[in-house]
Design an enzyme around this catalytic site. Sequence first.
Site, PDB file in Angstrom:
ATOM      1  N   LYS A  10       0.832  -1.201   0.000  1.00 26.45           N
ATOM      2  CA  LYS A  10       0.000   0.000   0.000  1.00 26.45           C
ATOM      3  C   LYS A  10       0.872   1.259   0.000  1.00 26.45           C
ATOM      4  CE  LYS A  10      -3.746  -2.423   2.445  1.00 26.45           C
ATOM      5  NZ  LYS A  10      -4.665  -2.379   3.606  1.00 26.45           N
ATOM      6  N   TYR A  50     -12.074  -2.590  -3.353  1.00 29.63           N
ATOM      7  CA  TYR A  50     -12.619  -2.656  -1.991  1.00 29.63           C
ATOM      8  C   TYR A  50     -14.147  -2.613  -1.964  1.00 29.63           C
ATOM      9  CZ  TYR A  50      -8.103  -2.439   0.452  1.00 29.63           C
ATOM     10  OH  TYR A  50      -6.852  -2.726   0.965  1.00 29.63           O
ATOM     11  N   ASN A 114      -1.703  -0.204   7.238  1.00 26.19           N
ATOM     12  CA  ASN A 114      -1.207  -1.540   7.596  1.00 26.19           C
ATOM     13  C   ASN A 114      -0.406  -2.200   6.472  1.00 26.19           C
ATOM     14  OD1 ASN A 114      -3.285  -2.196   5.901  1.00 26.19           O
ATOM     15  ND2 ASN A 114      -4.460  -3.358   7.398  1.00 26.19           N
ATOM     16  N   HIS A 117      -1.788  -5.539   1.389  1.00 25.41           N
ATOM     17  CA  HIS A 117      -3.053  -6.225   1.157  1.00 25.41           C
ATOM     18  C   HIS A 117      -2.757  -7.620   0.630  1.00 25.41           C
ATOM     19  CE1 HIS A 117      -6.896  -7.405  -0.589  1.00 25.41           C
ATOM     20  NE2 HIS A 117      -6.217  -7.721  -1.680  1.00 25.41           N
ATOM     21  N   GLU A 128      -9.716 -10.283  -7.910  1.00 23.75           N
ATOM     22  CA  GLU A 128      -8.751  -9.178  -7.797  1.00 23.75           C
ATOM     23  C   GLU A 128      -7.659  -9.266  -8.873  1.00 23.75           C
ATOM     24  OE1 GLU A 128      -7.445  -9.346  -3.712  1.00 23.75           O
ATOM     25  OE2 GLU A 128      -9.461  -8.875  -2.966  1.00 23.75           O
TER      26      GLU A 128
HETATM   27  P1  RTP Z   1      -6.761  -5.932   3.165  1.00 24.00           P
HETATM   28  O1  RTP Z   1      -8.106  -6.235   2.510  1.00 24.00           O
HETATM   29  O2  RTP Z   1      -6.287  -4.524   2.882  1.00 24.00           O
HETATM   30  O3  RTP Z   1      -5.756  -6.982   2.852  1.00 24.00           O
HETATM   31  O4  RTP Z   1      -6.913  -5.993   4.741  1.00 24.00           O
HETATM   32  P2  RTP Z   1      -7.679  -7.081   5.588  1.00 24.00           P
HETATM   33  O5  RTP Z   1      -8.293  -8.123   4.703  1.00 24.00           O
HETATM   34  O6  RTP Z   1      -6.776  -7.530   6.667  1.00 24.00           O
HETATM   35  O7  RTP Z   1      -8.813  -6.185   6.248  1.00 24.00           O
HETATM   36  P3  RTP Z   1     -10.242  -5.773   5.658  1.00 24.00           P
HETATM   37  O8  RTP Z   1     -11.257  -6.059   6.705  1.00 24.00           O
HETATM   38  O9  RTP Z   1     -10.459  -6.333   4.288  1.00 24.00           O
HETATM   39  O10 RTP Z   1     -10.097  -4.191   5.566  1.00 24.00           O
HETATM   40  C1  RTP Z   1      -9.542  -3.587   4.428  1.00 24.00           C
HETATM   41  C2  RTP Z   1      -8.671  -2.430   4.837  1.00 24.00           C
HETATM   42  O11 RTP Z   1      -9.476  -1.354   5.304  1.00 24.00           O
HETATM   43  C3  RTP Z   1      -8.767  -0.652   6.316  1.00 24.00           C
HETATM   44  N1  RTP Z   1      -9.560  -0.678   7.528  1.00 24.00           N
HETATM   45  N2  RTP Z   1      -9.700   0.355   8.296  1.00 24.00           N
HETATM   46  N3  RTP Z   1     -10.461   2.092  10.387  1.00 24.00           N
HETATM   47  C4  RTP Z   1     -10.877   0.828  10.406  1.00 24.00           C
HETATM   48  O12 RTP Z   1     -11.536   0.371  11.306  1.00 24.00           O
HETATM   49  C5  RTP Z   1     -10.470  -0.030   9.309  1.00 24.00           C
HETATM   50  N4  RTP Z   1     -10.811  -1.302   9.178  1.00 24.00           N
HETATM   51  C6  RTP Z   1     -10.223  -1.710   8.039  1.00 24.00           C
HETATM   52  C7  RTP Z   1      -7.430  -1.330   6.501  1.00 24.00           C
HETATM   53  O13 RTP Z   1      -6.455  -0.685   5.677  1.00 24.00           O
HETATM   54  C8  RTP Z   1      -7.716  -2.717   5.995  1.00 24.00           C
HETATM   55  O14 RTP Z   1      -6.545  -3.351   5.596  1.00 24.00           O
HETATM   56 MG    MG Z   2      -9.492  -7.659   3.014  1.00 23.59          MG
END
Ligand code: RTP
Ligand code: MG
Length: 136
Positions: A10, A50, A114, A117, A128
Site C-alpha cells: 500500500k 474494496y 497496515n 493487502h 482481484e
Molecule cells: P486488506 O483487505 O487490505 O488486505 O486488509 P484485511 O483483509 O486484513 O482487512 P479488511 O477487513 O479487508 O479491511 C480492508 C482495509 O481497510 C482498512 N480498515 N480500516 N479504520 C478501520 O476500522 C479499518 N478497518 C479496516 C485497513 O487498511 C484494511 O486493511
Molecule cells: Mg481484506
Amino acid sequence: MSERTLVLVKPDGVARGLVGEVISRIERKGLKLVALELRKVTRELAEQHYAEHAERPFFGDLLEFITSGPVVAAVVEGPRAVAAFRQLAGGTDPVEKATPGTLRGDFGLETQYNLVHGSDSAESAKREIDLWFAGL
Ligand code: RTP
Ligand code: MG
C-alpha cells in the site's frame, strides 16, 4: 496444488521504503512472483477493489488512502498462496491482531496504515487478479 493471490504494498509501505522487505519475505517463504508492477491507483480501481467495504464507515478514508500514492501490485503463486501470504501479513490491526514476525506486526501501528493487502480467499484472488492484471 498451486494457487495465486493478489498482493499490494500500500502507499504507506511504498513511501516508507518497505517494498524490498515485503518482496524479500514473499521470496524467502518460497512463494513465486508471477507479476509485479508499480501502479498509481485510480478511484475507480480502488472502489472496485474494496467494493465489499462500500457500506463501512471507513470506506471514504480507505479510498483516500489507497489512492494517495503509488502502490506495488503483485501476483504471487505457490501452494496455499492465499493463506501463506495472509500469514506473512499478519492480522488487520497491526498492534492488536498482528504478531511480531509478521509484516504488519513488525512495521505497522495503525489499522488504516497496515502496509500490505492480500486476497482473503481463492475466489477473491481470482476477482482481484482479473481486476489488476486482466489477461494474466
Ligand atoms: P486488506 O483487505 O487490505 O488486505 O486488509 P484485511 O483483509 O486484513 O482487512 P479488511 O477487513 O479487508 O479491511 C480492508 C482495509 O481497510 C482498512 N480498515 N480500516 N479504520 C478501520 O476500522 C479499518 N478497518 C479496516 C485497513 O487498511 C484494511 O486493511
Ligand atoms: Mg481484506
